[in-house]
Write a protein that holds these residues in place. Structure first.
Motif, mmCIF file in Angstrom:
data_model
loop_
_atom_site.group_PDB
_atom_site.id
_atom_site.type_symbol
_atom_site.label_atom_id
_atom_site.label_comp_id
_atom_site.label_asym_id
_atom_site.label_seq_id
_atom_site.Cartn_x
_atom_site.Cartn_y
_atom_site.Cartn_z
ATOM 1 N N UNK A 210 10.421 -3.336 4.575
ATOM 2 C CA UNK A 210 9.671 -3.283 3.392
ATOM 3 C C UNK A 210 9.853 -1.978 2.789
ATOM 4 N N UNK A 211 9.887 -0.885 3.716
ATOM 5 C CA UNK A 211 10.074 0.330 3.244
ATOM 6 C C UNK A 211 11.651 0.491 2.696
ATOM 7 N N UNK A 212 12.603 -0.305 3.548
ATOM 8 C CA UNK A 212 13.916 0.092 2.914
ATOM 9 C C UNK A 212 14.126 -0.782 1.799
ATOM 10 N N UNK A 213 13.259 -1.854 1.464
ATOM 11 C CA UNK A 213 13.509 -2.681 0.211
ATOM 12 C C UNK A 213 12.959 -1.874 -1.117
ATOM 13 N N UNK A 214 11.677 -1.368 -0.831
ATOM 14 C CA UNK A 214 10.998 -0.588 -1.858
ATOM 15 C C UNK A 214 12.045 0.692 -2.318
ATOM 16 N N UNK A 233 3.504 -8.747 -6.743
ATOM 17 C CA UNK A 233 2.563 -9.654 -7.566
ATOM 18 C C UNK A 233 1.150 -9.534 -6.484
ATOM 19 N N UNK A 234 1.187 -9.225 -5.395
ATOM 20 C CA UNK A 234 0.123 -9.464 -4.523
ATOM 21 C C UNK A 234 -0.309 -7.931 -3.989
ATOM 22 N N UNK A 235 0.510 -7.061 -3.872
ATOM 23 C CA UNK A 235 0.026 -5.716 -3.144
ATOM 24 C C UNK A 235 -0.579 -4.811 -4.226
ATOM 25 N N UNK A 236 -1.601 -4.275 -3.704
ATOM 26 C CA UNK A 236 -2.344 -3.157 -4.426
ATOM 27 C C UNK A 236 -2.848 -2.281 -3.215
ATOM 28 N N UNK A 237 -3.018 -0.880 -3.484
ATOM 29 C CA UNK A 237 -3.531 -0.409 -2.391
ATOM 30 C C UNK A 237 -4.958 -0.635 -1.700
ATOM 31 N N UNK A 294 -0.791 3.525 1.894
ATOM 32 C CA UNK A 294 -0.729 4.564 1.124
ATOM 33 C C UNK A 294 0.701 4.618 0.626
ATOM 34 N N UNK A 295 1.521 4.696 1.665
ATOM 35 C CA UNK A 295 3.117 5.122 1.419
ATOM 36 C C UNK A 295 3.677 4.058 0.420
ATOM 37 N N UNK A 296 3.282 2.840 0.670
ATOM 38 C CA UNK A 296 4.019 1.806 -0.415
ATOM 39 C C UNK A 296 3.252 2.189 -1.569
ATOM 40 N N UNK A 297 2.021 2.557 -1.892
ATOM 41 C CA UNK A 297 1.569 2.881 -3.297
ATOM 42 C C UNK A 297 2.015 4.184 -3.800
ATOM 43 N N UNK A 298 2.584 5.199 -2.799
ATOM 44 C CA UNK A 298 3.084 6.542 -3.101
ATOM 45 C C UNK A 298 4.635 6.242 -3.560
ATOM 46 N N UNK A 299 4.928 5.121 -3.035
ATOM 47 C CA UNK A 299 6.819 4.874 -3.655
ATOM 48 C C UNK A 299 6.408 4.220 -4.954
ATOM 49 N N UNK A 300 5.483 3.358 -5.065
ATOM 50 C CA UNK A 300 5.345 2.610 -6.493
ATOM 51 C C UNK A 300 5.241 3.737 -7.524
#
Length: 305
Positions: A210-214, A233-237, A294-300
């Motif tokens: 998932x990190x690689x895709x983001x 569509x579905x993810x939020x922190x 947290x990481x995915x939210x920071x990436x966004x």
């Protein structure tokens, strides 16, 4: 290609192995709307002595088939030394490979960008060099394969991670109530330990995918795919923190129950290995979900900036 002034660009190996006086099929395909036109030696011909047998029977077919497998479509001869493309397509590809894997990068990025790709038959002739080719089959083949894998996080990370988690969850859940016999074999707590390991490892591998895709989307390496569309569509922190918190709390509650039972028994010998394994797995995966969120939210946020 950056210096080209024309609308179309045609490149070829500078070893006299292709007839550069027969470029009409490339021009016609480009004029017909194709963004990338690949020569294909398999659709055309290979003259005797023009290609070593291991390149013809193993290297090129395997790498071209791998590209088609990983990216859903592709070409019959991804490493042909003659190809044409529009100058606009070249800019959109943003090619960056420093070596032989450039041949794969061009096709991969064209596929990921949804470009129109055509093939034309070509004839490969024995090259006119007075020295041995500088191609190193194992090294350069690995560079092509490495590039394709890095641009396919679903195959490299998500699928192996999901399979690993599934294989781990089965014994982790099924053996929670005690040993079980299957096909004449007894499966006990040792398989629960293995199941915990596989579950945690699988989650880590899938998270890396998932990190690689983001990252790839943020770096504009390719457009969002179905996984990223669902994630968007579905993810939020907050949802990630809630899910991770529930998993961690469930594991913590099991451990509290074990502690309470131990204290209630007057600190007698403790026999709670099975729930302890399940609890530790829940807590580890829950913590990973929290920090991954947290990481995915920071990436966004970084991508939007």
């Amino acid at each position: 290609a950056e210096e080209a002034r024309g609308r179309f660009v045609i490149m070829a190996d500078a070893d006299d192995s292709y007839d550069l006086e027969r470029l009409e099929p490339f021009i016609e395909a480009l004029r017909g709307g194709s963004d990338l036109v690949m020569g294909s030696r398999w659709l055309g011909a290979i003259e005797p002595g023009a290609m070593p047998w291991h390149h013809r029977r193993i290297g090129n077919p395997v790498l071209s088939a791998t590209l088609r497998l990983l990216f859903g479509r592709g070409v019959t001869d991804a490493h042909c030394g003659i190809r044409g493309f529009t100058r606009d397509a070249f800019r959109r590809m943003e090619l960056a490979s420093p070596g032989m894997e450039l041949a794969s990068e061009m096709v991969v990025k064209a596929v990921l960008a949804g470009m129109s790709i055509a093939e034309v038959p070509v004839t490969l002739r024995p090259d006119g060099r007075d020295r041995r080719p500088h191609l190193r089959p194992l090294r350069d083949g690995w560079r092509h394969l490495r590039f394709m894998l890095l641009f396919s996080p679903t195959i490299l990370f998500l699928i192996p991670g999901a399979v690993c988690m599934l294989l781990g969850l089965v014994p982790l859940v099924m053996l929670g109530g005690g040993p079980r016999r299957f096909a004449g074999l007894t499966f006990d707590v040792h398989y629960m330990v293995l199941g915990s390991l596989l579950t945690i490892l699988g989650f880590q591998i899938a998270s890396t995918g998932v990190y690689a895709k983001v990252y790839s989307h943020a770096a504009r390496l390719y457009a969002p795919d179905r996984t990223l569309a669902v994630l968007a569509r579905t993810f939020t922190l907050e949802r990630g923190l809630l899910a991770g918190g529930v998993l961690f709390s469930a594991g913590f509650a099991i451990d509290l129950g074990i502690l309470a039972g131990w204290l209630w028994s007057g600190m007698a010998a403790l026999d709670a290995v099975r729930p302890a394994i399940q609890a530790s797995t829940l807590m580890i995966v829950g913590a990973q979900v929290i920090f991954s969120s947290f990481f995915l939210s920071l990436s966004e946020l970084t991508r939007r900036a």
